[in-house]
Design an enzyme around this catalytic site. Structure first.
Site, PDB file in Angstrom:
ATOM      1  N   ASP A  51      -8.501   9.860  10.522  1.00 46.88           N
ATOM      2  CA  ASP A  51      -9.291  11.018  10.957  1.00 46.88           C
ATOM      3  C   ASP A  51     -10.796  10.754  10.828  1.00 46.88           C
ATOM      4  OD1 ASP A  51      -8.950  10.875   8.184  1.00 46.88           O
ATOM      5  OD2 ASP A  51      -9.128  13.040   7.894  1.00 46.88           O
ATOM      6  N   ASP A  63      -2.216 -12.571   4.760  1.00 50.87           N
ATOM      7  CA  ASP A  63      -3.574 -12.019   4.805  1.00 50.87           C
ATOM      8  C   ASP A  63      -3.939 -11.850   6.273  1.00 50.87           C
ATOM      9  OD1 ASP A  63      -6.294 -11.628   4.946  1.00 50.87           O
ATOM     10  OD2 ASP A  63      -6.782 -13.055   3.354  1.00 50.87           O
ATOM     11  N   ILE A  64      -4.090 -10.604   6.707  1.00 49.19           N
ATOM     12  CA  ILE A  64      -4.258 -10.375   8.155  1.00 49.19           C
ATOM     13  C   ILE A  64      -5.612 -10.867   8.682  1.00 49.19           C
ATOM     14  CG2 ILE A  64      -2.590  -8.473   8.250  1.00 49.19           C
ATOM     15  CD1 ILE A  64      -5.067  -6.565   8.549  1.00 49.19           C
ATOM     16  N   TYR A 114     -16.401   2.722   6.878  1.00 49.33           N
ATOM     17  CA  TYR A 114     -14.933   2.709   6.973  1.00 49.33           C
ATOM     18  C   TYR A 114     -14.485   3.256   8.340  1.00 49.33           C
ATOM     19  CZ  TYR A 114     -10.162   4.503   6.281  1.00 49.33           C
ATOM     20  OH  TYR A 114      -8.833   4.820   6.428  1.00 49.33           O
ATOM     21  N   TRP A 172      -6.031  11.937   4.818  1.00 46.13           N
ATOM     22  CA  TRP A 172      -5.882  12.414   3.438  1.00 46.13           C
ATOM     23  C   TRP A 172      -4.508  12.041   2.845  1.00 46.13           C
ATOM     24  CZ3 TRP A 172      -8.512  17.656   2.011  1.00 46.13           C
ATOM     25  CH2 TRP A 172      -9.767  17.753   2.622  1.00 46.13           C
ATOM     26  N   GLY A 225       0.825  -1.208   0.000  1.00 47.51           N
ATOM     27  CA  GLY A 225       0.000   0.000   0.000  1.00 47.51           C
ATOM     28  C   GLY A 225       0.862   1.262   0.000  1.00 47.51           C
ATOM     29  N   TYR A 280      -8.579  -2.024   4.864  1.00 48.41           N
ATOM     30  CA  TYR A 280      -9.594  -1.824   3.815  1.00 48.41           C
ATOM     31  C   TYR A 280      -9.777  -0.314   3.745  1.00 48.41           C
ATOM     32  CZ  TYR A 280     -13.953  -2.204   1.222  1.00 48.41           C
ATOM     33  OH  TYR A 280     -14.935  -2.090   0.250  1.00 48.41           O
ATOM     34  N   THR A 281      -9.400   0.299   2.622  1.00 45.75           N
ATOM     35  CA  THR A 281      -9.369   1.768   2.556  1.00 45.75           C
ATOM     36  C   THR A 281     -10.342   2.372   1.537  1.00 45.75           C
ATOM     37  OG1 THR A 281      -7.538   1.676   0.982  1.00 45.75           O
ATOM     38  CG2 THR A 281      -6.952   1.912   3.298  1.00 45.75           C
TER      39      THR A 281
HETATM   40  N1  NAP Z   1      -5.519   6.602   2.161  1.00 43.58           N
HETATM   41  C1  NAP Z   1      -5.926   7.547   2.992  1.00 43.58           C
HETATM   42  O1  NAP Z   1      -6.306   8.663   2.583  1.00 43.58           O
HETATM   43  C2  NAP Z   1      -5.907   7.308   4.474  1.00 43.58           C
HETATM   44  C3  NAP Z   1      -6.395   8.328   5.330  1.00 43.58           C
HETATM   45  C4  NAP Z   1      -6.360   8.110   6.707  1.00 43.58           C
HETATM   46  C5  NAP Z   1      -5.844   6.935   7.223  1.00 43.58           C
HETATM   47  N2  NAP Z   1      -5.406   5.967   6.361  1.00 43.58           N
HETATM   48  C6  NAP Z   1      -4.917   4.711   6.936  1.00 43.58           C
HETATM   49  O2  NAP Z   1      -3.553   4.554   6.582  1.00 43.58           O
HETATM   50  C7  NAP Z   1      -3.243   3.161   6.452  1.00 43.58           C
HETATM   51  C8  NAP Z   1      -2.543   2.897   5.142  1.00 43.58           C
HETATM   52  O3  NAP Z   1      -3.392   3.363   4.105  1.00 43.58           O
HETATM   53  P1  NAP Z   1      -2.882   3.410   2.595  1.00 43.58           P
HETATM   54  O4  NAP Z   1      -3.332   4.717   2.044  1.00 43.58           O
HETATM   55  O5  NAP Z   1      -1.457   3.017   2.513  1.00 43.58           O
HETATM   56  O6  NAP Z   1      -3.832   2.281   2.000  1.00 43.58           O
HETATM   57  P2  NAP Z   1      -3.658   1.397   0.680  1.00 43.58           P
HETATM   58  O7  NAP Z   1      -2.742   2.057  -0.266  1.00 43.58           O
HETATM   59  O8  NAP Z   1      -5.048   1.049   0.285  1.00 43.58           O
HETATM   60  O9  NAP Z   1      -2.930   0.112   1.258  1.00 43.58           O
HETATM   61  C9  NAP Z   1      -3.572  -0.811   2.058  1.00 43.58           C
HETATM   62  C10 NAP Z   1      -2.892  -2.130   1.821  1.00 43.58           C
HETATM   63  O10 NAP Z   1      -3.549  -3.090   2.652  1.00 43.58           O
HETATM   64  C11 NAP Z   1      -3.547  -4.285   1.917  1.00 43.58           C
HETATM   65  N3  NAP Z   1      -4.575  -5.198   2.407  1.00 43.58           N
HETATM   66  C12 NAP Z   1      -5.908  -5.144   2.239  1.00 43.58           C
HETATM   67  N4  NAP Z   1      -6.488  -6.195   2.802  1.00 43.58           N
HETATM   68  C13 NAP Z   1      -5.501  -6.939   3.339  1.00 43.58           C
HETATM   69  C14 NAP Z   1      -5.462  -8.158   4.054  1.00 43.58           C
HETATM   70  N5  NAP Z   1      -6.582  -8.839   4.329  1.00 43.58           N
HETATM   71  N6  NAP Z   1      -4.274  -8.640   4.455  1.00 43.58           N
HETATM   72  C15 NAP Z   1      -3.131  -7.978   4.174  1.00 43.58           C
HETATM   73  N7  NAP Z   1      -3.095  -6.835   3.496  1.00 43.58           N
HETATM   74  C16 NAP Z   1      -4.276  -6.318   3.080  1.00 43.58           C
HETATM   75  C17 NAP Z   1      -3.841  -3.879   0.495  1.00 43.58           C
HETATM   76  O11 NAP Z   1      -3.445  -4.927  -0.353  1.00 43.58           O
HETATM   77  P3  NAP Z   1      -3.769  -4.922  -1.932  1.00 43.58           P
HETATM   78  O12 NAP Z   1      -2.715  -4.025  -2.493  1.00 43.58           O
HETATM   79  O13 NAP Z   1      -3.602  -6.347  -2.303  1.00 43.58           O
HETATM   80  O14 NAP Z   1      -5.158  -4.405  -2.058  1.00 43.58           O
HETATM   81  C18 NAP Z   1      -2.996  -2.631   0.369  1.00 43.58           C
HETATM   82  O15 NAP Z   1      -1.711  -2.914  -0.128  1.00 43.58           O
HETATM   83  C19 NAP Z   1      -4.581   2.421   6.625  1.00 43.58           C
HETATM   84  O16 NAP Z   1      -4.678   1.972   7.931  1.00 43.58           O
HETATM   85  C20 NAP Z   1      -5.613   3.491   6.374  1.00 43.58           C
HETATM   86  O17 NAP Z   1      -6.822   3.205   7.050  1.00 43.58           O
HETATM   87  C21 NAP Z   1      -5.402   6.141   5.004  1.00 43.58           C
END
Ligand code: NAP
Length: 293
Positions: A102, A36-37, A125, A150, A10, A61-62
């Site tokens: 957030d 797979d967590i 979410y 964000w 991710g 799950y994002t």
């Molecule tokens: N994106 C945002 O704007 C945002 C904002 C606030 C907080 N966050 C938090 O920041 C963290 C990282 O977000 P990110 O933006 O890096 O998200 P991301 O790019 O969607 O990455 C999430 C990763 O989790 C993996 N994943 C999904 N289901 C899984 C499972 N069952 N087992 C193992 N891996 C799994 C996905 O794998 P695949 O590549 O195979 O799908 C993906 O690589 C998350 O906790 C998110 O809630 C994100």
């Protein structure tokens, strides 16, 4: 330190790998294929095999809107997955660093949220991420929950990359101007996580919930404008598209998002000393990074 990273593919996962590269820490990155967590037996096996000092959970799950139509899947990853990691970390006495959001807040505040402000998520979410936090707090004493916001980076899907694409496809873009938050460069999050690992390796344990996000509050409309100005300045785009501010009600989405989600990073800064770079520098760095991704 031996560090196990989940969700390695991710945005945050990739940036963590970049920041840890060349450090003395032994990082074991695992993408969804490797771990797979949601599979508790697999999590337990992986943790027992690696025996990490620290687990970084960047898996989640994002898909904020899609979660409204598949809440079970969001729950499995954000709640059960977090619980599985917390159990496994607790069993071997590892520190669990977990990333949250957030969107646990309802957006009714007008000054930056502090860590103990009451939560009230407005979408599936946000609710599953909050339940994930609770599972970790119950199951694993040694945890740090880092709420961020964000997120953008050169990797994966995010607002910056969507704007760059739409900006070249369309002459005019309507962008939501009545939701305000703090865009956060995933590399800054990775630097924050690295600092936690460094301090932990020196025996310092400042646990609990922390907020870490970019230090400028903007609307999506203002964020888009900054992206286009920077991208034009550095030559990533040939023209700046016309943009117009619109209201959330004119761009209905399945998930309700907080109208305001600024967060105070004072607690993190005083414990771990890391502050984000300015938004324009981060956008420039991200655009430069996009050139070689
Ligand atoms: N994106 C945002 O704007 C945002 C904002 C606030 C907080 N966050 C938090 O920041 C963290 C990282 O977000 P990110 O933006 O890096 O998200 P991301 O790019 O969607 O990455 C999430 C990763 O989790 C993996 N994943 C999904 N289901 C899984 C499972 N069952 N087992 C193992 N891996 C799994 C996905 O794998 P695949 O590549 O195979 O799908 C993906 O690589 C998350 O906790 C998110 O809630 C994100």
């Amino acid at each position: 330190m031996r560090v196990l990273l989940t969700g390695a593919n991710g945005q945050v996962g990739r940036c963590v790998q970049d920041v840890f590269a060349g450090s003395i820490h032994d990082l074991k990155p695992m993408d969804r294929g490797a771990l797979d967590i949601t599979d508790s037996a697999a999590v337990s096996r992986a943790v027992k095999a690696v025996r990490p000092d620290i687990i970084i959970n960047a898996a989640a799950y994002t898909a904020v809107d899609k979660a409204e139509s598949e809440p079970e899947r969001a729950y499995a990853i954000n709640v059960t997955g977090s619980a599985n990691l917390a159990e496994a970390a607790s069993e071997i006495g590892a520190l669990l660093i977990h990333i949250s959001t957030d969107y646990v807040f309802d957006g009714k505040a007008s000054i930056p949220y502090v860590e103990d402000h009451p939560t009230n998520p407005q979408c599936v979410y946000g609710r599953t991420k909050l339940q994930g936090e609770a599972e970790i707090q119950i199951r694993c004493n040694k945890h740090i929950i880092l709420r961020t916001a964000w997120v953008f980076s050169e990797y994966g899907n995010n607002f910056l990359k969507t704007m760059l694409r739409l900006g070249q496809e369309r002459d005019e873009l309507g962008i939501v101007d009545d939701q305000r938050g703090c865009p956060t460069y995933a590399r800054d999050i990775a630097r924050a996580v690295f600092s936690i690992c460094e301090q932990y390796s020196y025996g310092r344990e400042e646990l609990g919930i922390y907020h870490f996000c970019g230090n400028e509050e903007v609307s999506w409309y203002q964020f888009a404008d900054l992206i286009f100005q920077c991208a034009f300045r550095v030559g990533s785009i040939k023209k700046v598209p016309a943009t117009k501010p619109i209201l959330t009600q004119d761009y209905p989405t399945p998930a309700l998002r907080p109208a305001y989600s600024g967060m105070s990073v004072i607690r993190f800064k005083s414990s771990y000393g890391v502050v984000p770079n300015s938004l324009s520098k981060n956008i420039e760095d991200c655009l430069a990074g996009l050139g070689h991704v």
